[in-house]
Design a protein around this motif. Structure first.
Motif, PDB file in Angstrom:
ATOM      1  N   PRO A   1       0.826  -1.208   0.000  1.00 40.67           N
ATOM      2  CA  PRO A   1       0.000   0.000   0.000  1.00 40.67           C
ATOM      3  C   PRO A   1       0.866   1.266   0.000  1.00 40.67           C
ATOM      4  O   PRO A   1       2.013   1.240   0.445  1.00 40.67           O
ATOM      5  CB  PRO A   1      -0.773  -0.120   1.307  1.00 40.67           C
ATOM      6  N   ASN A   2       0.304   2.360  -0.526  1.00 39.91           N
ATOM      7  CA  ASN A   2       0.963   3.661  -0.474  1.00 39.91           C
ATOM      8  C   ASN A   2      -0.109   4.673  -0.078  1.00 39.91           C
ATOM      9  O   ASN A   2      -1.279   4.298   0.077  1.00 39.91           O
ATOM     10  CB  ASN A   2       1.646   3.965  -1.822  1.00 39.91           C
ATOM     11  N   PRO A   3       0.218   5.947   0.114  1.00 38.48           N
ATOM     12  CA  PRO A   3      -0.806   6.893   0.600  1.00 38.48           C
ATOM     13  C   PRO A   3      -2.051   6.940  -0.276  1.00 38.48           C
ATOM     14  O   PRO A   3      -3.130   7.295   0.188  1.00 38.48           O
ATOM     15  CB  PRO A   3      -0.073   8.239   0.580  1.00 38.48           C
ATOM     16  N   ASN A   4      -1.903   6.563  -1.538  1.00 35.06           N
ATOM     17  CA  ASN A   4      -3.027   6.597  -2.469  1.00 35.06           C
ATOM     18  C   ASN A   4      -3.946   5.379  -2.309  1.00 35.06           C
ATOM     19  O   ASN A   4      -5.037   5.338  -2.859  1.00 35.06           O
ATOM     20  CB  ASN A   4      -2.460   6.648  -3.896  1.00 35.06           C
ATOM     21  N   THR A   5      -3.479   4.365  -1.559  1.00 35.94           N
ATOM     22  CA  THR A   5      -4.272   3.143  -1.365  1.00 35.94           C
ATOM     23  C   THR A   5      -5.376   3.378  -0.343  1.00 35.94           C
ATOM     24  O   THR A   5      -6.438   2.770  -0.416  1.00 35.94           O
ATOM     25  CB  THR A   5      -3.360   1.993  -0.881  1.00 35.94           C
ATOM     26  N   GLY A   6      -5.064   4.232   0.638  1.00 34.58           N
ATOM     27  CA  GLY A   6      -6.055   4.492   1.665  1.00 34.58           C
ATOM     28  C   GLY A   6      -5.867   3.671   2.925  1.00 34.58           C
ATOM     29  O   GLY A   6      -6.646   3.779   3.863  1.00 34.58           O
ATOM     30  N   VAL A   7      -4.843   2.805   2.947  1.00 36.87           N
ATOM     31  CA  VAL A   7      -4.497   2.100   4.188  1.00 36.87           C
ATOM     32  C   VAL A   7      -2.993   2.158   4.394  1.00 36.87           C
ATOM     33  O   VAL A   7      -2.230   2.312   3.442  1.00 36.87           O
ATOM     34  CB  VAL A   7      -4.916   0.606   4.185  1.00 36.87           C
ATOM     35  N   THR A   8      -2.578   2.005   5.640  1.00 36.94           N
ATOM     36  CA  THR A   8      -1.145   1.998   5.949  1.00 36.94           C
ATOM     37  C   THR A   8      -0.613   0.577   5.843  1.00 36.94           C
ATOM     38  O   THR A   8      -1.367  -0.365   5.565  1.00 36.94           O
ATOM     39  CB  THR A   8      -0.898   2.496   7.379  1.00 36.94           C
ATOM     40  N   ALA A   9       0.680   0.448   6.136  1.00 39.06           N
ATOM     41  CA  ALA A   9       1.331  -0.863   6.068  1.00 39.06           C
ATOM     42  C   ALA A   9       0.647  -1.880   6.970  1.00 39.06           C
ATOM     43  O   ALA A   9       0.629  -3.068   6.671  1.00 39.06           O
ATOM     44  CB  ALA A   9       2.803  -0.722   6.458  1.00 39.06           C
TER      45      ALA A   9
END
Ligand code: SF4
Ligand code: SF4
Lengths: 192, 589
Positions: free
Chosen positions: B457-465
């Motif tokens: 995931p990255n900031p554009n995914t909407g979730v954190t690691a």
């Protein structure tokens, strides 16, 4: 002598070579054997040609050098040809009889050798072909082709059939154990 | 603990837990990615872990954590260390309180990389210790050692596994996971943490004074070892040491380098006892240079006189051949074999239904004569479709585009960049292009994930690691606030929409941005999204091969007709392309 039994598993990214390697590794653990493996991760997994090295009883590096593999297990006939130079004198190739034609060959009208051509090019080798798709479908799903191929390889591996089956049980998703064991057994009966 | 068949990166991640890690950050990059992926998906996790937006950010975060006294890890691939090089160089000056390990995974043979740089050079450049494991098992033990070494000398430690460590497997008996965690506390100390000239001159001297003790410690701790057996010897480091071990005759001496800097006195003593030494290592001649520096009368063989290559990876056969050339008989013989010639290649390919493919198709249709700078990700595979003209490093599509524009080139420039790469280092390029009046189109291939490296995931995914929901990021808002004259969002699967947006962009001046959205098909499948597959009506298909040239791996061509196999994920784009309307959704007439 290297003291290890070196197996090269080859195929097309997405065919499950890593699961096959996990099963062999697990079987080694069951038998208390040391084992080394090397895998293709990353970009090549997107439908590219992939190779997994496994050295049963291996104690040093994971890589198998060309001309020294005891056994090649290939999930695709064209890939068997591509990696055939890894086989040692007197080694065995167990390969799926089918090949996935590379998309780039369709796009660029490239010639792809047919089944017979490939088998001719491999004729100097000890080659066993398996109809993995048919057996996998018989087992219940086309997704078990990799386990069919391992079953076919079982007689050549320095690992007991029971260890391999236990390794299959431990390595595949719980719901698919029966199907995979069936695939393994069908594979085992396959070589003529 | 029971013995397991473990991936190198899994062993490394586990070792971090054994070493009581408190903080982990990284940016994905093959072959390093699984370390954070494994840490972030632990069932029980009593440490902090994040995917950072780039490697510089990851390292600065981890460095600060180490300043507060906790044990921290920053992971990246070798080229990521270039991005993090700025904090790296000065972190050696400031030093750390809690252990800081920087994992930089090298990729000899460039299996998945744009170059074959050797991270050991960075460690020497920055004057920090470097540990270089030879086996998967050793990688675990060394990772634990790296944290204590870092705390003992107050220095960041560079941990440098290679692809054949990260992505190799071995029977391993992992140690116990620790539970001794610390809470960070920042102790104000401007002399250490504010590197103004007056402070940094002092810090540099202190750093230099640490070098000799570190080198001695690496010998005392058994990281660098030597056994004298005869008048000929081999010195090897990294994975090459395990190839040498397999081939080493009884009467040949062996020194193994697992850590840097190498103690010159220790090395000189070993070298001096031999008539001839062969140095075996992958990539740069780092050990060899050190050996040649201390050798007085001993003959040295290695890369610098052509006994071994400077590039690619080694294997047992290549090591055996170098040994033979140097007059050392290896324990095993390797036959000379050649591959069967002219086998059709099987390069990796964009997945069936990947949204990138249709966007590339649209670009090609509208910008026939365009120039196509691209970036690092799955979409680099667009080279097969003739829509990737340049790729150099993360974020360099937009900057290369504006550079080409400002050189006076008059053809249309269309850059492609993924969402993760745009957020990594693409934004600065966009800002710069707008600021300096470039005329170009930027296509952001937005699939909401960092796909190539294994779907992080990255900031554009909407979730954190760790799966916590994160505030939404608007790529449109970012591009608009950078000053782009035209920002349009399209669905990658809607060819008409894509073509319209491209035409509109082509007609305008300035920096135009098209955000082409469609989730990565692998991720979509995992999320349970299923689309009906498509099929070719053989009675309508004229065999024109328009769809075949589109290059979807689900499309085959036999007996003058196209057909669609089970890989089809139902994106519908081939049906939009087919000039005769022969392709339809399964079950539709
Ligand atoms: S993994 Fe996702 S982004 Fe990469 S090629 Fe496949 S569909 Fe496209
Ligand atoms: S709809 Fe066509 S282009 Fe899309 S995945 Fe299926 S065969 Fe490929």
């Amino acid at each position: 002598m290297s003291g290890s039994y070196d197996v090269l598993i080859v195929g097309v990214g997405g065919q499950g070579t890593i699961l096959a390697s996990n099963i062999l590794g697990e079987a080694c653990l069951i038998e208390g054997k040391s084992v080394r493996g090397a895998e293709t991760h990353g970009m090549a997994q997107r439908g590219g040609s992939v190779e997994t090295h496994i050295r049963i009883d291996g104690k040093f590096g994971p890589l198998i050098s060309p001309g020294t593999a005891d056994l090649i297990v290939s999930f695709d006939l064209l890939e068997a040809l591509r990696y055939s130079h890894f086989l040692k004198e007197g080694g065995v190739i167990i390969t799926n009889i089918e090949t996935i034609i590379p998309t780039s060959a369709f796009q660029h009208d490239a010639d792809v050798p047919g089944q017979e051509d490939i088998l001719n090019l491999l004729s100097g080798r000890d080659v066993i072909t398996v109809d993995a798709a048919a057996l996998a479908l018989e087992a219940g799903t086309i997704l078990t082709q990799n386990v069919v191929m391992l079953g076919a390889a079982a007689p050549y591996l320095p690992l007991a059939v029971e260890s391999l089956k236990e390794a299959v049980r431990r390595s595949v998703p719980p719901k698919t154990v029966d199907t995979n064991l069936k695939a393994f057994d069908l594979g085992r009966g396959a070589p003529e | 603990m029971a013995t397991r068949y473990m991936l190198g990166n899994e062993v490394i991640a586990h070792a971090c837990c054994e070493a009581n890690i408190d903080f982990a950050s990284g940016y994905p990059g093959t072959p390093s990615s699984e370390v954070i992926d494994i840490l972030r998906t632990q069932d029980v996790r009593d440490f902090y872990v994040e995917w950072s937006v780039n490697e510089k950010v990851a390292l600065e975060n981890a460095l600060a954590a180490a300043w507060t006294g906790v044990r921290s890890l920053a992971t990246m691939k070798h080229v990521g260390l270039n991005v993090a090089a700025d904090p790296l160089m000065t972190s050696a000056y400031t030093g750390v309180t809690g252990g800081l390990v920087i994992l930089s995974a090298d990729d000899p043979y460039a299996h998945s990389s744009q170059n074959e740089q050797d991270s050991r050079r960075y460690a020497l450049f920055a004057k920090i210790p470097c540990l270089d494991p030879a086996t998967v098992r050793e990688a675990g033990a060394m990772m634990v050692e790296a944290f204590s070494l870092s705390e003992e000398f107050g220095l960041p430690v560079l941990f440098r596994p290679t692809t054949r460590i990260c992505h190799s497997k071995s029977d391993v008996e992992p140690g116990e996971v620790g539970s001794d965690h610390r809470t960070g506390h920042f102790e104000r100390n401007p002399q250490q943490y504010v590197v103004i000239p007056a402070h940094t001159r002092v810090l540099h001297k202190k750093l230099n004074e640490k070098q000799a003790p570190v080198a001695r410690a690496l010998v005392e701790k058994g990281v660098n070892t030597a056994v004298v057996k005869g008048t000929t010897g081999i010195i090897a480091g990294g994975i090459a040491a395990s190839y040498v071990r397999e081939l080493l005759p009884e009467n040949v001496s062996f020194a193994k380098i697992g850590g840097y800097p190498i103690d010159p006195d220790w090395l000189a003593a070993f070298v001096g006892q031999h008539d001839k030494i062969l140095v075996v290592e992958e990539l740069s001649p780092v050990i060899e240079e050190a050996v040649r520096m201390v050798a007085a009368y001993t003959i040295i063989r290695g890369k610098m006189d052509g006994y071994l290559p400077h590039e690619g990876e080694l294997d047992p056969a290549s090591v055996a051949s170098a040994m033979k050339k140097a007059g050392i008989i290896p324990l095993r013989d390797f036959p000379q074999v050649t591959p069967v010639p002219d086998i059709p290649r099987r390069p990796p390919i964009l997945c069936a239904g990947c949204g990138h493919r249709s966007v590339f198709y649209a670009i090609k249709r509208v910008f026939k004569d365009g120039i196509f700078p691209s970036d690092i990700g799955c979409y680099t595979l667009g080279i097969q479709l003739g829509v990737v003209d340049t790729t150099i490093c993360m974020g360099a599509s937009i900057t290369v585009g504006s550079g080409i524009y400002r050189s006076g080139e008059e053809r249309d420039i269309v850059c492609t960049i993924g969402d993760s790469t745009f957020l990594h280092t693409g934004i600065q390029g966009l800002l710069n292009a707008v600021y300096n009046g470039a005329n170009m189109t930027v296509v952001i291939l937005d699939n909401r994930i960092t796909a190539m490296t294994g779907h992080q995931p990255n900031p554009n995914t909407g979730v954190t690691a760790t799966g916590v929901e994160s505030p939404p990021v608007s790529l449109e808002a970012i591009c608009r606030s950078c000053g782009a004259t035209y920002v349009e969002r399209v669905s990658s699967y809607d060819l008409t929409q894509c073509l319209e947006a491209m035409k509109a962009a082509k007609a305008r001046k300035g920096v135009k941005v098209i955000i082409a959205y469609q989730p990565c098909v692998i991720n979509a499948r995992r999320a349970g999204i299923r689309r009906k597959s498509f099929t070719v009506d053989p009675d309508v298909c004229t065999g024109c091969k328009t769809c075949v040239r589109f290059g979807c791996p689900a499309i085959e061509f036999h007996d003058d007709k196209a057909s669609i196999n089970e890989l089809c994920s139902g994106c519908s784009v081939c049906a939009q392309i087919c000039p005769t309307g022969a392709i339809r959704m399964e079950g539709k007439k």
